[in-house]
Structure formats: C-alpha cells, structure tokens
Write an enzyme that holds these catalytic residues in place. Structure first.
Site, mmCIF file in Angstrom:
data_model
loop_
_atom_site.group_PDB
_atom_site.id
_atom_site.type_symbol
_atom_site.label_atom_id
_atom_site.label_comp_id
_atom_site.label_asym_id
_atom_site.label_seq_id
_atom_site.Cartn_x
_atom_site.Cartn_y
_atom_site.Cartn_z
ATOM 1 N N HIS A 55 0.806 -1.213 0.000
ATOM 2 C CA HIS A 55 0.000 0.000 0.000
ATOM 3 C C HIS A 55 0.844 1.270 0.000
ATOM 4 C CE1 HIS A 55 -2.856 -2.802 2.369
ATOM 5 N NE2 HIS A 55 -3.090 -2.915 1.076
ATOM 6 N N ASP A 86 -6.149 -6.305 -2.156
ATOM 7 C CA ASP A 86 -4.731 -6.588 -2.409
ATOM 8 C C ASP A 86 -4.545 -7.567 -3.566
ATOM 9 O OD1 ASP A 86 -4.288 -4.844 -0.354
ATOM 10 O OD2 ASP A 86 -3.652 -6.356 1.087
ATOM 11 N N LYS A 111 6.111 5.782 7.376
ATOM 12 C CA LYS A 111 5.612 4.874 8.416
ATOM 13 C C LYS A 111 6.768 4.338 9.250
ATOM 14 C CE LYS A 111 1.768 3.350 5.544
ATOM 15 N NZ LYS A 111 1.188 2.219 4.803
ATOM 16 N N TYR A 123 1.959 0.973 13.809
ATOM 17 C CA TYR A 123 2.727 1.888 12.990
ATOM 18 C C TYR A 123 2.242 3.319 13.150
ATOM 19 C CZ TYR A 123 -0.895 0.651 9.454
ATOM 20 O OH TYR A 123 -2.055 0.387 8.793
#
Length: 182
Positions: free
Chosen positions: A61, A169, A70, A130
């Site tokens: 992503h 996905d 991140k 995250y």
C-alpha cells in the site's frame, strides 16, 4: 538506538536499546532528536494497530496525494516486512527490501514517503503497530500487486501455502501500469 540503512538507503532498520531485568523491559520507540540525528525528520499525525493471523499478507500500500512515512513495529509475533520504491525518478525504482520484525527482536523499520509497504504474518498471531506522517486518505490510496513479477518480492511463505490476501490486495496494480510518484 542503532539506525541501519538497508540496500534502499532511505528505508532504515532500527534497533532500539532495550533495558531489561527480572521485572521485564523498557525501550524507547520514538525520540524526535535521535531520529532527526539519524536523518529521519518525521512528524507523526496518526497511529495504527492491526492484528493478523499466520499467512495473512497485507499490502503493498501507498498513498499518492498524502504520502505517508511509516515507522512500523511488532508487539506480538513475527512478520516479514517489505518496502518497495515507487518513485519513478529514483535510481532504485521498483526495487524492494524486506526484513524480519518481531516482538522478540524488537526491531522497527522506517518506510519513508514514496515507498509501498506490506507484510506477511509468520506467527499464529501478530500485533502490528505503525506511526504515520500523514492522515489516511482512501481517495489517494493505491495498491501495488503483492506478487508483481517485475518487483519479485521474495516472500518467505512455506511451499504449498497460499497467503491470505484481501480482495483489494489481490486486485493490486502491477508496477508497469501503477500510478507512482514522479
């Protein structure tokens, strides 16, 4: 903390200093001055937490208009964490790097803006945390195909195992036709 650049130099593996005794342990997971000294001058606006079971594969992503850096870590279990350079002007465009992150090794990974991110859960249960440098924006989210034959991520998935991948996905875009950063 020890900051270790990977073969994609902007992606950094971080090993925090862990202080432990019979009572348990303590470690810093974020300290702005130390990260800035290591070249990571990030300001975080959002924290996320996911849980996955073994062989769940999430990613790859990224967001176009609201690019997110991140800082990722695991508090339970183990994953193989991956970053793919999706900046067309980069000399490492289309290359990936991956490493094992776990509650036991306590490693973290910095994935800067301009990289697609994903992971596969290797333990029965994974708790994945995250911090993000920009807010989630569904309209600018893109998904790079997790098994793109050009990128060739070497996911450590046992032979005969099919990863558990969401419909979003599974429908990811191959790198050759993906919307990427300039």
């Amino acid at each position: 903390m020890i900051f270790k650049p990977t073969r994609l130099p902007e992606v950094v593996l971080i090993e925090p200093k862990v202080i432990g005794d019979e009572r348990g342990f303590f470690m810093e997971t974020w300290e702005a001055r130390k990260f800035a000294d290591a070249g990571i001058d990030a300001s975080f606006v959002q924290d996320n937490h996911s849980r996955s079971s073994r062989w769940v594969l999430r990613g790859l992503h990224y967001q176009l208009r609201h690019a997110q850096g991140k800082l990722v870590r695991i508090t339970e279990g183990e994953v193989f964490d991956v970053a793919v350079d999706v900046r067309r002007s980069s000399p490492t465009f289309g290359q990936w790097v991956g490493d094992y992150l776990s509650a036991d090794n306590r490693r973290m990974m910095w994935i800067p803006p301009g990289f697609a991110h994903g992971f596969v859960a290797l333990s029965e249960r994974v708790e994945f945390l995250y911090k993000c440098t920009d807010f989630y924006d569904p309209a600018s989210e893109r998904t790079l195909l997790w098994n793109d034959p050009r990128v060739k991520v070497e996911w450590p998935i046992a032979q005969g195992i099919q990863p558990i991948v969401s419909a979003k996905d599974r429908g990811g875009t191959p790198l050759d036709t993906a919307e990427c950063y300039p």
